[in-house]
Design an enzyme around this catalytic site. Structure first.
Site, PDB file in Angstrom:
ATOM      1  N   ASP A 209     -17.639 -40.117  29.240  1.00 29.12           N
ATOM      2  CA  ASP A 209     -16.214 -39.986  29.498  1.00 29.12           C
ATOM      3  C   ASP A 209     -15.896 -39.992  30.984  1.00 29.12           C
ATOM      4  O   ASP A 209     -16.787 -39.975  31.836  1.00 29.12           O
ATOM      5  CB  ASP A 209     -15.693 -38.711  28.826  1.00 29.12           C
ATOM      6  CG  ASP A 209     -15.875 -38.754  27.317  1.00 29.12           C
ATOM      7  OD1 ASP A 209     -15.631 -39.829  26.733  1.00 29.12           O
ATOM      8  OD2 ASP A 209     -16.275 -37.734  26.729  1.00 29.12           O
TER       9      ASP A 209
ATOM     10  N   TYR B 217     -28.643 -34.849  27.369  1.00 31.16           N
ATOM     11  CA  TYR B 217     -27.615 -34.608  28.378  1.00 31.16           C
ATOM     12  C   TYR B 217     -27.952 -33.335  29.142  1.00 31.16           C
ATOM     13  O   TYR B 217     -28.649 -32.453  28.623  1.00 31.16           O
ATOM     14  CB  TYR B 217     -26.237 -34.436  27.736  1.00 31.16           C
ATOM     15  CG  TYR B 217     -25.536 -35.715  27.371  1.00 31.16           C
ATOM     16  CD1 TYR B 217     -24.646 -36.320  28.259  1.00 31.16           C
ATOM     17  CD2 TYR B 217     -25.748 -36.314  26.135  1.00 31.16           C
ATOM     18  CE1 TYR B 217     -23.985 -37.493  27.923  1.00 31.16           C
ATOM     19  CE2 TYR B 217     -25.082 -37.484  25.786  1.00 31.16           C
ATOM     20  CZ  TYR B 217     -24.198 -38.065  26.687  1.00 31.16           C
ATOM     21  OH  TYR B 217     -23.549 -39.231  26.345  1.00 31.16           O
TER      22      TYR B 217
END
Length: 243
Positions: A53, A111
């Protein structure tokens, strides 16, 4: 046309994420497709392992594209690095099986979210979230165990989707070094804002704002409002994709 697999890293600070959007051309996908289409003299579509994002970074994002070119993988890498912005780096390029797809063939992703509990080094300050409080890392680690395994993570995401919200978290590692808390999460896939909400929930538990039992409540109710805060994007990066 041959299928090519590339691994790229990027500083996502000034971009509106990876995925191409109708209201902006300031995305990673747009930048790559513009350069690749010019290189190949025909339209090229690129597929990443997943969308990162706006403001989120990547150490090793994987992508693939099909292209008709006489350039070697080494020459393609050099061409991309020459014409892409300086905050995007192609680390490797190789030919792939024609059926390889960066998103569909991904098995898991890792992540990492970084939280600074002291004033950070000037050279890392743009890639961490600076906390006003110091959370208890041991409490965060204990709470993180509840997230492991296969669950419906709808309550840990934002946005609407008609697809399944069931995901598997393989492991979570939380470490602290030189005033930086690192939350590493490996899973089969992640929903919109899922890592940032999980990190925010663990942080809120660590500072005593939420109880550990809230995780059970989130899984039971699937209500986003029961979870912790969505931490800002600058502290998050995609570390690795596994196939």
């Amino acid at each position: 046309m041959k299928n090519y697999k590339i691994v790229v890293s990027y500083d996502g600070s000034k971009y509106n994420g990876w995925q191409k959007q109708g209201n902006t051309n300031n995305t990673m996908q747009e930048r790559f497709e513009n350069v690749l289409s010019r290189m190949c003299a025909h339209p090229v579509e690129i597929h990443a392992s997943g969308r990162t994002d706006a403001g989120v970074h990547a150490i090793a994002q994987t992508a693939n594209f099909k292209c008709d070119t006489k350039l070697s993988p080494c020459e393609i890498k050099a061409y991309l690095n020459k014409y892409l912005p300086e905050d995007i780096l192609v680390k490797s390029c190789e030919t792939a099986d024609d059926r390889f797809h960066a998103r569909l063939n991904a098995v898991s992703k890792t992540y990492e979210y970084l939280i600074a509990v002291d004033k950070p080094d000037v050279f890392v300050r743009k890639y961490v979230w600076v906390s006003e409080n110091k959370p208890d890392v041991e409490i965060m680690r204990h709470a993180a165990k509840k997230l492991l395994g296969t669950h419906d993570f709808k309550g840990f995401s934002t946005g609407k989707t008609k697809k399944s919200t069931v995901r598997t978290i393989n492991w979570i590692d939380i470490s602290e070094n030189d005033g930086i808390i690192a939350i590493k999460i490996n899973g089969s896939g992640f929903l919109y804002n899922m890592v940032r909400i999980i990190s925010g929930t663990l942080y809120d538990i660590g500072v005593g704002k939420l109880e550990e039992t809230v995780i059970d409540k989130i899984f039971e109710t699937k209500i986003r409002e029961n979870a912790g805060q969505t931490l800002p994007p600058q502290g998050l990066k995609l570390v690795e994709v596994f196939y």
